[in-house]
Design an enzyme around this catalytic site. Structure first.
Site, PDB file in Angstrom:
ATOM      1  N   GLY A 103       0.834  -1.206   0.000  1.00 16.36           N
ATOM      2  CA  GLY A 103       0.000   0.000   0.000  1.00 16.36           C
ATOM      3  C   GLY A 103       0.864   1.249   0.000  1.00 16.36           C
ATOM      4  N   SER A 105       2.591   4.836   1.024  1.00 10.96           N
ATOM      5  CA  SER A 105       3.211   5.336   2.248  1.00 10.96           C
ATOM      6  C   SER A 105       2.113   5.992   3.091  1.00 10.96           C
ATOM      7  CB  SER A 105       4.293   6.369   1.876  1.00 10.96           C
ATOM      8  OG  SER A 105       4.839   6.939   3.030  1.00 10.96           O
ATOM      9  N   GLY A 106       2.054   5.647   4.363  1.00 17.70           N
ATOM     10  CA  GLY A 106       1.038   6.231   5.247  1.00 17.70           C
ATOM     11  C   GLY A 106      -0.277   5.475   5.254  1.00 17.70           C
ATOM     12  N   ILE A 176       5.887  -0.973   0.406  1.00 14.90           N
ATOM     13  CA  ILE A 176       4.998  -0.346  -0.581  1.00 14.90           C
ATOM     14  C   ILE A 176       4.804  -1.300  -1.754  1.00 14.90           C
ATOM     15  CG2 ILE A 176       4.690   1.577  -2.177  1.00 14.90           C
ATOM     16  CD1 ILE A 176       6.222   3.378  -0.310  1.00 14.90           C
ATOM     17  N   SER A 177       5.890  -1.857  -2.261  1.00 13.37           N
ATOM     18  CA  SER A 177       5.859  -2.780  -3.425  1.00 13.37           C
ATOM     19  C   SER A 177       4.856  -2.296  -4.469  1.00 13.37           C
ATOM     20  CB  SER A 177       5.578  -4.218  -2.986  1.00 13.37           C
ATOM     21  OG  SER A 177       4.536  -4.316  -2.037  1.00 13.37           O
TER      22      SER A 177
END
Ligand SMILES: Nc1ncnc2c1ncn2[C@@H]1O[C@H](COP(=O)(O)OS(=O)(=O)O)[C@@H](OP(=O)(O)O)[C@H]1O
Ligand SMILES: Nc1ncnc2c1ncn2[C@@H]1O[C@H](COP(=O)(O)OP(=O)(O)O)[C@@H](O)[C@H]1O
Length: 273
Positions: A103, A105-106, A176-177
């Site tokens: 997902g 960042s954050g 993150i991927s």
């Protein structure tokens, strides 16, 4: 090359136990050693020519797995041990697998990873978290955020996660991927079902409003180039095993999100051997 097969098996057994080989007569030992070397070198040559060939023997498989998968190492032979994944799982009373949290960042990846490792730990399950930020401090400290480096980052984390799952551990990767093909490549190296993708499906504006490290602000100000979601793409998963979403304007608590994953693992039998 023809070699007496039973003699070869005796030789392998003797060598692997490290006790019996000395009991062979010297001439026999020399003959066997020389014949064995020729046998191995012939098989290596054969393997280099036929890249998808697997050479079976009863004592373990001599195969050119890396060559057939396009690796650069030559003349390498997979070494099997008598203690295998199934034995470790029996010891741990769980099944090794990879929970892959992806997902923006954050979006809450690390928060979910921590809540999940805590929830499983309290049920007596052995877990390990591979967090993107943390891995970039060590193993992947040589990598940037350019697409090819992100791909290598994910490839390495996927391989490490595979080792953990082979150890019988429930490995939680929180990265993150952003590129689908890199995530799918990690899925493809694991046994069916053992790669469990969790998509943190949080809107960009929510992640950006959270901005706990101030990175979105820097990216919007042009001080960070190629920031995911700003000027670098995030390719959302199409078929994740688990999707975490907001309900209206409300985001579930980390414990509730973790429970969703625990329920999935329980239902699929990963919490027992
Ligand atoms: N350009 C750019 N794009 C995205 N993220 C950036 C960037 N530069 C630094 N960071 C910080 O690095 C963390 C992400 O590392 P990952 O290894 O998970 O990224 S990736 O999977 O290789 O894309 C990410 O951590 P999280 O916020 O926990 O996701 C950021 O803090
Ligand atoms: N379920 C949640 N509810 C409310 N805030 C959350 C939730 N999950 C994460 N956060 C907050 O969002 C921010 C980013 O979370 P984090 O786990 O660091 O995201 P990521 O690892 O994806 O960058 C943090 O300040 C965290 O406290």
């Amino acid at each position: 090359m023809i070699i007496n097969y039973s003699l070869r098996i005796d030789f392998v057994r003797a060598k692997s136990t490290k006790v019996g080989f000395a009991n062979f007569p010297l001439s026999c030992r020399q003959n066997v050693t020389s014949a064995w070397s020729k046998f191995v070198s012939a098989k290596w040559k054969e393997a280099s020519l036929k890249t998808s060939t697997e050479i079976n023997s009863n004592e373990g498989s001599v195969c050119n797995e890396n060559l057939s998968k396009g690796g650069k190492s030559m003349n390498i032979v997979w070494h099997k041990c008598s203690v295998e994944k199934i034995d470790r799982q029996e010891l741990l009373q769980q099944r090794g697998c990879v929970i892959w949290i992806t997902g923006l960042s954050g979006s809450g990846k690390s928060t979910l990873a921590c809540a999940l490792t805590r929830a499983l730990h309290s049920r007596g399950k052995l877990t390990y978290v591979l967090d993107g930020d943390n891995i970039r401090h060590g193993l992947n400290s040589d990598l940037t955020f350019k697409p090819q480096d992100r791909a290598e980052n994910i490839r390495r984390i996927g391989e490490v996660a595979k080792l953990f799952s082979d150890a019988g551990v429930i490995c939680i990767a929180s990265v993150i991927s952003p590129y689908r093909k890199d995530r799918d490549a990690c899925r493809s190296i694991l046994p069916d079902g053992d790669f469990i993708e969790v998509f943190m499906d949080m809107p960009l504006h929510v992640c950006e409003a959270r901005d706990p490290k101030g990175l979105y602000k820097l990216a919007r100000a042009g001080k960070i180039e190629g920031f995911t979601g700003v000027d670098d793409p995030y390719e959302a998963p199409l078929n994740s095993e688990i999707v975490i979403q907001m309900e209206g304007e409300v985001c579930s608590s980390p414990e509730v999100m973790a429970e969703k994953v625990v329920c999935y693992l329980d239902a699929k039998g990963y919490l027992q051997a």
